[in-house]
Write a protein that holds these residues in place. Structure first.
Motif, PDB file in Angstrom:
ATOM      1  N   MET A  84       0.854  -1.285   0.010  1.00 25.73           N
ATOM      2  CA  MET A  84      -0.003  -0.048   0.141  1.00 25.73           C
ATOM      3  C   MET A  84       0.877   1.267  -0.135  1.00 25.73           C
ATOM      4  O   MET A  84       1.300   1.691   1.218  1.00 25.73           O
ATOM      5  CB  MET A  84      -0.840   0.100   1.298  1.00 25.73           C
ATOM      6  CG  MET A  84      -1.768  -1.297   1.460  1.00 25.73           C
ATOM      7  SD  MET A  84      -2.650  -2.015   0.205  1.00 25.73           S
ATOM      8  CE  MET A  84      -4.088  -1.222   0.430  1.00 25.73           C
ATOM      9  N   VAL A  85       1.414   1.669  -1.179  1.00 21.16           N
ATOM     10  CA  VAL A  85       2.056   2.849  -1.331  1.00 21.16           C
ATOM     11  C   VAL A  85       1.557   4.087  -1.419  1.00 21.16           C
ATOM     12  O   VAL A  85       2.032   5.304  -1.372  1.00 21.16           O
ATOM     13  CB  VAL A  85       3.063   2.425  -2.596  1.00 21.16           C
ATOM     14  CG1 VAL A  85       4.258   3.339  -2.540  1.00 21.16           C
ATOM     15  CG2 VAL A  85       3.591   0.945  -2.618  1.00 21.16           C
ATOM     16  N   ALA A  86       0.099   4.022  -1.640  1.00 20.26           N
ATOM     17  CA  ALA A  86      -0.642   5.268  -2.073  1.00 20.26           C
ATOM     18  C   ALA A  86      -0.617   6.330  -0.956  1.00 20.26           C
ATOM     19  O   ALA A  86      -0.774   5.809   0.366  1.00 20.26           O
ATOM     20  CB  ALA A  86      -2.155   5.096  -2.389  1.00 20.26           C
ATOM     21  N   ALA A  87      -0.599   7.538  -1.070  1.00 26.04           N
ATOM     22  CA  ALA A  87      -0.643   8.471  -0.121  1.00 26.04           C
ATOM     23  C   ALA A  87      -2.336   8.672  -0.040  1.00 26.04           C
ATOM     24  O   ALA A  87      -2.707   9.694  -0.716  1.00 26.04           O
ATOM     25  CB  ALA A  87       0.064   9.861  -0.462  1.00 26.04           C
ATOM     26  N   VAL A  88      -2.697   8.079   0.502  1.00 25.80           N
ATOM     27  CA  VAL A  88      -4.279   8.160   0.517  1.00 25.80           C
ATOM     28  C   VAL A  88      -4.860   9.332   1.544  1.00 25.80           C
ATOM     29  O   VAL A  88      -4.216   9.586   2.638  1.00 25.80           O
ATOM     30  CB  VAL A  88      -5.123   6.873   1.228  1.00 25.80           C
ATOM     31  CG1 VAL A  88      -6.532   7.021   1.272  1.00 25.80           C
ATOM     32  CG2 VAL A  88      -4.568   5.641   0.554  1.00 25.80           C
ATOM     33  N   ALA A  89      -5.713  10.222   0.918  1.00 24.77           N
ATOM     34  CA  ALA A  89      -6.074  11.264   1.784  1.00 24.77           C
ATOM     35  C   ALA A  89      -6.812  10.936   2.902  1.00 24.77           C
ATOM     36  O   ALA A  89      -7.624   9.989   2.976  1.00 24.77           O
ATOM     37  CB  ALA A  89      -7.040  12.102   0.934  1.00 24.77           C
ATOM     38  N   ASN A 148     -11.872   9.393   6.080  1.00 24.30           N
ATOM     39  CA  ASN A 148     -11.536   8.327   5.063  1.00 24.30           C
ATOM     40  C   ASN A 148     -11.593   6.961   5.592  1.00 24.30           C
ATOM     41  O   ASN A 148     -10.941   6.928   6.699  1.00 24.30           O
ATOM     42  CB  ASN A 148     -10.698   8.638   3.980  1.00 24.30           C
ATOM     43  CG  ASN A 148     -11.108   9.571   2.716  1.00 24.30           C
ATOM     44  OD1 ASN A 148     -12.340   9.623   2.444  1.00 24.30           O
ATOM     45  ND2 ASN A 148     -10.325  10.294   2.139  1.00 24.30           N
ATOM     46  N   PRO A 149     -12.092   5.923   4.876  1.00 31.33           N
ATOM     47  CA  PRO A 149     -11.663   4.679   5.520  1.00 31.33           C
ATOM     48  C   PRO A 149     -10.295   4.384   5.388  1.00 31.33           C
ATOM     49  O   PRO A 149      -9.588   4.756   4.532  1.00 31.33           O
ATOM     50  CB  PRO A 149     -12.480   3.688   4.330  1.00 31.33           C
ATOM     51  CG  PRO A 149     -12.537   4.551   3.211  1.00 31.33           C
ATOM     52  CD  PRO A 149     -12.813   5.916   3.642  1.00 31.33           C
ATOM     53  N   ASP A 150      -9.591   3.531   6.334  1.00 32.90           N
ATOM     54  CA  ASP A 150      -8.168   3.161   6.306  1.00 32.90           C
ATOM     55  C   ASP A 150      -8.044   1.846   5.610  1.00 32.90           C
ATOM     56  O   ASP A 150      -8.516   1.072   6.078  1.00 32.90           O
ATOM     57  CB  ASP A 150      -7.678   3.279   7.583  1.00 32.90           C
ATOM     58  CG  ASP A 150      -6.091   3.271   7.637  1.00 32.90           C
ATOM     59  OD1 ASP A 150      -5.592   2.331   6.731  1.00 32.90           O
ATOM     60  OD2 ASP A 150      -5.553   3.707   8.481  1.00 32.90           O
ATOM     61  N   ILE A 151      -7.694   2.270   4.410  1.00 29.22           N
ATOM     62  CA  ILE A 151      -7.683   0.879   3.536  1.00 29.22           C
ATOM     63  C   ILE A 151      -6.665  -0.187   3.999  1.00 29.22           C
ATOM     64  O   ILE A 151      -6.970  -1.329   4.056  1.00 29.22           O
ATOM     65  CB  ILE A 151      -7.180   1.336   1.937  1.00 29.22           C
ATOM     66  CG1 ILE A 151      -8.256   2.554   1.646  1.00 29.22           C
ATOM     67  CG2 ILE A 151      -7.218   0.128   1.054  1.00 29.22           C
ATOM     68  CD1 ILE A 151      -7.687   3.119   0.204  1.00 29.22           C
ATOM     69  N   LEU A 152      -5.620   0.136   4.188  1.00 31.17           N
ATOM     70  CA  LEU A 152      -4.548  -0.649   4.873  1.00 31.17           C
ATOM     71  C   LEU A 152      -5.168  -1.464   6.191  1.00 31.17           C
ATOM     72  O   LEU A 152      -5.216  -2.638   6.397  1.00 31.17           O
ATOM     73  CB  LEU A 152      -3.241   0.167   5.006  1.00 31.17           C
ATOM     74  CG  LEU A 152      -2.056  -0.855   6.101  1.00 31.17           C
ATOM     75  CD1 LEU A 152      -1.658  -1.912   5.079  1.00 31.17           C
ATOM     76  CD2 LEU A 152      -0.974   0.031   6.182  1.00 31.17           C
ATOM     77  N   ARG A 192      -0.247  -0.665  14.841  1.00 31.24           N
ATOM     78  CA  ARG A 192      -1.747   0.084  14.612  1.00 31.24           C
ATOM     79  C   ARG A 192      -2.379  -0.459  13.835  1.00 31.24           C
ATOM     80  O   ARG A 192      -3.617  -0.680  13.833  1.00 31.24           O
ATOM     81  CB  ARG A 192      -1.805   1.441  14.855  1.00 31.24           C
ATOM     82  CG  ARG A 192      -2.936   2.447  15.037  1.00 31.24           C
ATOM     83  CD  ARG A 192      -2.755   3.629  15.179  1.00 31.24           C
ATOM     84  NE  ARG A 192      -2.548   4.486  14.286  1.00 31.24           N
ATOM     85  CZ  ARG A 192      -1.634   5.140  13.536  1.00 31.24           C
ATOM     86  NH1 ARG A 192      -0.470   5.257  14.520  1.00 31.24           N
ATOM     87  NH2 ARG A 192      -1.330   5.700  12.665  1.00 31.24           N
ATOM     88  N   LYS A 193      -1.721  -0.462  12.421  1.00 32.32           N
ATOM     89  CA  LYS A 193      -2.550  -1.056  11.375  1.00 32.32           C
ATOM     90  C   LYS A 193      -2.427  -2.731  10.994  1.00 32.32           C
ATOM     91  O   LYS A 193      -3.079  -3.070  10.016  1.00 32.32           O
ATOM     92  CB  LYS A 193      -1.896  -0.183  10.174  1.00 32.32           C
ATOM     93  CG  LYS A 193      -2.225   1.101  10.208  1.00 32.32           C
ATOM     94  CD  LYS A 193      -1.639   1.802   9.039  1.00 32.32           C
ATOM     95  CE  LYS A 193      -1.959   3.169   8.990  1.00 32.32           C
ATOM     96  NZ  LYS A 193      -2.848   3.859   7.883  1.00 32.32           N
ATOM     97  N   ALA A 194      -1.778  -3.313  12.012  1.00 26.71           N
ATOM     98  CA  ALA A 194      -1.607  -4.784  11.944  1.00 26.71           C
ATOM     99  C   ALA A 194      -1.095  -5.310  10.423  1.00 26.71           C
ATOM    100  O   ALA A 194      -1.488  -6.285   9.791  1.00 26.71           O
ATOM    101  CB  ALA A 194      -2.960  -5.322  12.049  1.00 26.71           C
TER     102      ALA A 194
HETATM  103  N1  CTP Z   1      -3.342   4.271   4.236  1.00 22.98           N
HETATM  104  C1  CTP Z   1      -4.624   3.609   3.752  1.00 22.98           C
HETATM  105  N2  CTP Z   1      -5.637   4.238   3.939  1.00 22.98           N
HETATM  106  C2  CTP Z   1      -5.829   5.611   4.356  1.00 22.98           C
HETATM  107  C3  CTP Z   1      -4.547   5.995   4.950  1.00 22.98           C
HETATM  108  C4  CTP Z   1      -3.392   5.443   5.020  1.00 22.98           C
HETATM  109  O1  CTP Z   1      -4.300   2.576   3.214  1.00 22.98           O
HETATM  110  N3  CTP Z   1      -6.942   6.034   4.654  1.00 22.98           N
HETATM  111  C5  CTP Z   1      -2.106   3.556   4.330  1.00 22.98           C
HETATM  112  C6  CTP Z   1      -0.832   4.160   3.230  1.00 22.98           C
HETATM  113  O2  CTP Z   1      -1.248   3.656   2.026  1.00 22.98           O
HETATM  114  C7  CTP Z   1       0.333   3.671   3.791  1.00 22.98           C
HETATM  115  C8  CTP Z   1      -0.061   3.499   5.387  1.00 22.98           C
HETATM  116  O3  CTP Z   1      -1.538   3.512   5.552  1.00 22.98           O
HETATM  117  O4  CTP Z   1       0.547   2.532   3.279  1.00 22.98           O
HETATM  118  C9  CTP Z   1       0.296   4.655   6.110  1.00 22.98           C
HETATM  119  O5  CTP Z   1      -0.282   5.990   5.918  1.00 22.98           O
HETATM  120  P1  CTP Z   1      -0.083   7.179   6.619  1.00 22.98           P
HETATM  121  O6  CTP Z   1      -0.617   8.483   5.812  1.00 22.98           O
HETATM  122  O7  CTP Z   1       1.618   7.526   6.692  1.00 22.98           O
HETATM  123  O8  CTP Z   1      -0.684   6.860   7.980  1.00 22.98           O
HETATM  124  P2  CTP Z   1      -1.861   7.424   8.732  1.00 22.98           P
HETATM  125  O9  CTP Z   1      -2.210   6.356   9.585  1.00 22.98           O
HETATM  126  O10 CTP Z   1      -3.083   8.069   7.833  1.00 22.98           O
HETATM  127  O11 CTP Z   1      -1.305   8.453   9.783  1.00 22.98           O
HETATM  128  P3  CTP Z   1      -0.906   9.824   9.478  1.00 22.98           P
HETATM  129  O12 CTP Z   1      -1.278  10.456   8.028  1.00 22.98           O
HETATM  130  O13 CTP Z   1      -1.528  10.615  10.789  1.00 22.98           O
HETATM  131  O14 CTP Z   1       0.758   9.961   9.695  1.00 22.98           O
END
Ligand code: CTP
Ligand code: CA
Length: 221
Positions: free
Chosen positions: A96-101, A126-130, A163-165
């Protein structure tokens, strides 16, 4: 002369990769974005395909060509990315390389016009995809997240892995010119500890990570 093709160590494996930013609309003509270029994620998708994996690349809005032999699904928002990831499962590994909003805007159905009052944007998470994938019954055997940080890089990466397992977190310091640049300097955080890699072109980071993924899937199967 072209380098010899590497052995197809990932033949028969399906690997999911997310890459790029997401765009979150404010109204039909405006959006919130971030500085991710998508280069590192696209390089990883390319490296995995070179090792013979079937690669599904879920890409946010980027100006990049699709790497050879990669199945690309274009999305715009985080919620579209979450749906596309869900539909692409099952996978042996996910990167999961995306910089997800982190938030989307409660967007307006029509263009917001300049008026008397300055508009206020209302954000919703937004949903946390990871994190969702980590807890899904279809969790890939190897789940890799990225952590782009501007300070306390390793500390945040350790916390994110738990936290994200996720199995691994690839952490990088984005306080310099990494976003959009050609090189990356990353730390691979696993259960066993941290490996800090020298600053490398993004293609070389991708090739090394793809090799490590192949090692891990070989030992796990
Ligand atoms: N990610 C995701 N879905 C989201 C946010 C993040 O899948 N809504 C994934 C990113 O693709 C990445 C990882 O989670 O692999 C970490 O993203 P990051 O933005 O660094 O972590 P956050 O938990 O969103 O914490 P913060 O932005 O507060 O540092
Ligand atoms: Ca985030």
């Amino acid at each position: 002369m072209l380098a010899p093709a590497p052995p197809k160590r990932l033949a028969g494996r399906h690997v999911l990769v997310t890459a790029g930013p997401t765009h979150e609309p404010i109204d039909p003509v405006r959006y919130i974005a971030n500085r991710s270029s998508g280069k590192q994620g696209f390089a990883i998708a390319a490296a995995l395909a070179r090792l013979g994996a079937r690669v599904t690349l879920v890409a946010g809005p980027v100006m990049l060509a699709t790497p050879p032999a990669v199945d690309r699904i274009d999305v715009e928002t985080a919620r579209e990315m979450a749906d596309a990831v869900d539909r692409a499962l099952p996978a042996d590994a996910a990167v999961m390389v995306a910089a997800v909003a982190d938030w989307h805007v409660e967007s307006a159905p029509q263009k917001i016009k300049k008026g008397n009052a300055t508009p206020t944007l209302r954000l919703a998470e937004n949903p946390d995809i990871l994190a969702t994938l980590a807890r899904s019954p279809h969790r890939p055997r190897l789940l890799i997240g990225f952590a782009a940080e501007t300070e306390c890089v390793l500390e945040h990466a350790f916390a994110k892995r738990i936290r994200k397992a996720a199995d691994w977190i690839v952490a990088n310091d984005v306080s310099g010119d990494v976003m959009g640049g050609a090189d990356n300097s990353v730390h691979l955080v696993t259960e066993a500890g941290v490996e800090s890699w020298e600053r490398l072109p993004k293609d070389a980071v991708a090739a090394r990570l793809a090799d490590r993924i192949a090692d891990a899937l070989e030992t796990a199967s």
